[in-house]
Motif scaffolding. Structure first.
Motif, PDB file in Angstrom:
ATOM      1  N   ALA A  93       6.888  -4.658   4.493  1.00  0.00           N
ATOM      2  CA  ALA A  93       5.524  -5.156   4.277  1.00  0.00           C
ATOM      3  C   ALA A  93       4.508  -4.321   5.047  1.00  0.00           C
ATOM      4  CB  ALA A  93       5.428  -6.625   4.682  1.00  0.00           C
ATOM      5  N   TYR A  94       4.833  -3.959   6.283  1.00  0.00           N
ATOM      6  CA  TYR A  94       3.917  -3.132   7.073  1.00  0.00           C
ATOM      7  C   TYR A  94       3.739  -1.757   6.433  1.00  0.00           C
ATOM      8  CZ  TYR A  94       3.691  -6.337  11.044  1.00  0.00           C
ATOM      9  OH  TYR A  94       3.470  -7.404  11.850  1.00  0.00           O
ATOM     10  N   VAL A  95       4.829  -1.140   6.007  1.00  0.00           N
ATOM     11  CA  VAL A  95       4.736   0.187   5.392  1.00  0.00           C
ATOM     12  C   VAL A  95       3.938   0.115   4.095  1.00  0.00           C
ATOM     13  CG1 VAL A  95       6.072   2.037   4.308  1.00  0.00           C
ATOM     14  CG2 VAL A  95       6.812   1.082   6.486  1.00  0.00           C
ATOM     15  N   MET A  96       4.174  -0.927   3.299  1.00  0.00           N
ATOM     16  CA  MET A  96       3.406  -1.096   2.068  1.00  0.00           C
ATOM     17  C   MET A  96       1.924  -1.298   2.375  1.00  0.00           C
ATOM     18  SD  MET A  96       6.031  -3.468  -0.158  1.00  0.00           S
ATOM     19  CE  MET A  96       4.827  -3.791  -1.443  1.00  0.00           C
ATOM     20  N   GLY A  97       1.632  -2.022   3.445  1.00  0.00           N
ATOM     21  CA  GLY A  97       0.243  -2.234   3.850  1.00  0.00           C
ATOM     22  C   GLY A  97      -0.440  -0.947   4.266  1.00  0.00           C
ATOM     23  N   VAL A  98       0.266  -0.126   5.040  1.00  0.00           N
ATOM     24  CA  VAL A  98      -0.297   1.157   5.465  1.00  0.00           C
ATOM     25  C   VAL A  98      -0.524   2.048   4.254  1.00  0.00           C
ATOM     26  CG1 VAL A  98       0.202   3.282   6.745  1.00  0.00           C
ATOM     27  CG2 VAL A  98       0.659   1.058   7.793  1.00  0.00           C
ATOM     28  N   THR A  99       0.436   2.082   3.328  1.00  0.00           N
ATOM     29  CA  THR A  99       0.303   2.900   2.120  1.00  0.00           C
ATOM     30  C   THR A  99      -0.887   2.447   1.291  1.00  0.00           C
ATOM     31  OG1 THR A  99       2.691   3.266   2.097  1.00  0.00           O
ATOM     32  CG2 THR A  99       1.499   3.700   0.048  1.00  0.00           C
ATOM     33  N   ALA A 100      -1.021   1.139   1.099  1.00  0.00           N
ATOM     34  CA  ALA A 100      -2.139   0.607   0.313  1.00  0.00           C
ATOM     35  C   ALA A 100      -3.478   0.895   0.993  1.00  0.00           C
ATOM     36  CB  ALA A 100      -1.957  -0.899   0.097  1.00  0.00           C
ATOM     37  N   GLY A 121     -15.285 -11.014  -3.798  1.00  0.00           N
ATOM     38  CA  GLY A 121     -15.060 -10.063  -2.716  1.00  0.00           C
ATOM     39  C   GLY A 121     -14.281  -8.857  -3.206  1.00  0.00           C
ATOM     40  N   ASN A 122     -13.865  -8.023  -2.258  1.00  0.00           N
ATOM     41  CA  ASN A 122     -13.064  -6.872  -2.655  1.00  0.00           C
ATOM     42  C   ASN A 122     -11.649  -7.017  -2.089  1.00  0.00           C
ATOM     43  OD1 ASN A 122     -12.964  -5.817   0.000  1.00  0.00           O
ATOM     44  ND2 ASN A 122     -14.953  -4.823  -0.297  1.00  0.00           N
ATOM     45  N   VAL A 123     -10.759  -6.128  -2.498  1.00  0.00           N
ATOM     46  CA  VAL A 123      -9.366  -6.240  -2.088  1.00  0.00           C
ATOM     47  C   VAL A 123      -9.102  -5.608  -0.731  1.00  0.00           C
ATOM     48  CG1 VAL A 123      -8.472  -6.380  -4.422  1.00  0.00           C
ATOM     49  CG2 VAL A 123      -8.690  -4.163  -3.331  1.00  0.00           C
ATOM     50  N   ASP A 124     -10.104  -5.012  -0.126  1.00  0.00           N
ATOM     51  CA  ASP A 124      -9.931  -4.427   1.202  1.00  0.00           C
ATOM     52  C   ASP A 124      -9.997  -5.530   2.245  1.00  0.00           C
ATOM     53  OD1 ASP A 124      -9.689  -1.827   0.308  1.00  0.00           O
ATOM     54  OD2 ASP A 124     -11.863  -1.586   0.203  1.00  0.00           O
ATOM     55  N   HIS A 125      -8.899  -5.706   2.948  1.00  0.00           N
ATOM     56  CA  HIS A 125      -8.828  -6.730   3.984  1.00  0.00           C
ATOM     57  C   HIS A 125      -8.945  -6.053   5.343  1.00  0.00           C
ATOM     58  CE1 HIS A 125      -7.561  -9.609   0.984  1.00  0.00           C
ATOM     59  NE2 HIS A 125      -6.659  -8.735   0.565  1.00  0.00           N
ATOM     60  N   PRO A 126      -9.583  -6.713   6.304  1.00  0.00           N
ATOM     61  CA  PRO A 126      -9.744  -6.067   7.600  1.00  0.00           C
ATOM     62  C   PRO A 126      -8.420  -5.786   8.293  1.00  0.00           C
ATOM     63  CG  PRO A 126     -10.453  -8.351   7.659  1.00  0.00           C
ATOM     64  CD  PRO A 126     -10.186  -8.011   6.234  1.00  0.00           C
ATOM     65  N   ASP A 127      -7.380  -6.571   7.998  1.00  0.00           N
ATOM     66  CA  ASP A 127      -6.095  -6.339   8.658  1.00  0.00           C
ATOM     67  C   ASP A 127      -5.151  -5.495   7.800  1.00  0.00           C
ATOM     68  OD1 ASP A 127      -5.541  -8.154   6.695  1.00  0.00           O
ATOM     69  OD2 ASP A 127      -4.587  -9.611   7.995  1.00  0.00           O
ATOM     70  N   TRP A 128      -5.610  -5.028   6.648  1.00  0.00           N
ATOM     71  CA  TRP A 128      -4.837  -4.177   5.747  1.00  0.00           C
ATOM     72  C   TRP A 128      -3.475  -4.796   5.411  1.00  0.00           C
ATOM     73  CZ3 TRP A 128      -8.315  -0.996   4.068  1.00  0.00           C
ATOM     74  CH2 TRP A 128      -9.296  -0.533   4.929  1.00  0.00           C
ATOM     75  N   ALA A 129      -3.456  -6.091   5.244  1.00  0.00           N
ATOM     76  CA  ALA A 129      -2.210  -6.812   5.073  1.00  0.00           C
ATOM     77  C   ALA A 129      -1.565  -6.559   3.713  1.00  0.00           C
ATOM     78  CB  ALA A 129      -2.466  -8.317   5.227  1.00  0.00           C
ATOM     79  N   ALA A 130      -0.257  -6.610   3.698  1.00  0.00           N
ATOM     80  CA  ALA A 130       0.522  -6.555   2.480  1.00  0.00           C
ATOM     81  C   ALA A 130       1.692  -7.517   2.660  1.00  0.00           C
ATOM     82  CB  ALA A 130       1.051  -5.154   2.220  1.00  0.00           C
ATOM     83  N   THR A 131       2.232  -8.010   1.571  1.00  0.00           N
ATOM     84  CA  THR A 131       3.365  -8.913   1.677  1.00  0.00           C
ATOM     85  C   THR A 131       4.487  -8.435   0.763  1.00  0.00           C
ATOM     86  OG1 THR A 131       2.485 -10.327  -0.072  1.00  0.00           O
ATOM     87  CG2 THR A 131       1.921 -10.929   2.200  1.00  0.00           C
TER      88      THR A 131
END
Length: 134
Positions: A93-100, A121-131
């Protein structure tokens, strides 16, 4: 390299960290292969041969199913396997978040408008989260 939450400020480049991650994944693949079927087999223990006859000393009847099921080393292997599965799910999830996040930043840098969320809103989240779906 020791883990530090300040890798970026410590001078580590992203490409260096990606190379380290690839190396760690390669080592993990080798370990998973080496572990193989250990979850389902009894651990290896030296046979007790106290009288030198070549026979194991036992006072009770042999119970191979219980020996395998209650084997401490095998149970520890199960515990580490389960813990590794949990941790790797989070790591993915972290790697996918960094990639996104890098993809979004590159799109902005190339002049593309940020993607909008259908719910506002937009899909950019301040924490760059991915699941990762489990």
């Amino acid at each position: 390299m020791t883990y530090s939450p300040n890798h970026a400020t410590d001078g580590h480049q992203l490409s260096h960290l990606v190379a380290r991650l690839k190396n760690a994944v390669g080592e993990l693949e080798q370990m998973v292969t080496a572990c193989g079927d250990t979850l389902y087999l009894p651990s290896r223990r030296p046979d007790a041969d106290p009288d030198g006859t070549g026979r194991r000393a036992t006072r009770e009847p042999s119970r191979p199913t219980e020996d395998v099921a209650l084997d401490d080393a095998r149970l520890q292997m199960h515990e580490q396997h389960d813990m590794g599965t949990t941790y790797l799910t989070h790591a993915i999830a972290y790697v996918m978040g960094v990639t996104a996040a890098l993809d979004r930043a590159l799109s902005r840098w190339e002049g593309q408008a940020p993607q909008t969320n259908p719910y506002g809103g937009n899909v950019d989240h301040p924490d760059w989260a991915a699941t990762v779906a489990e």
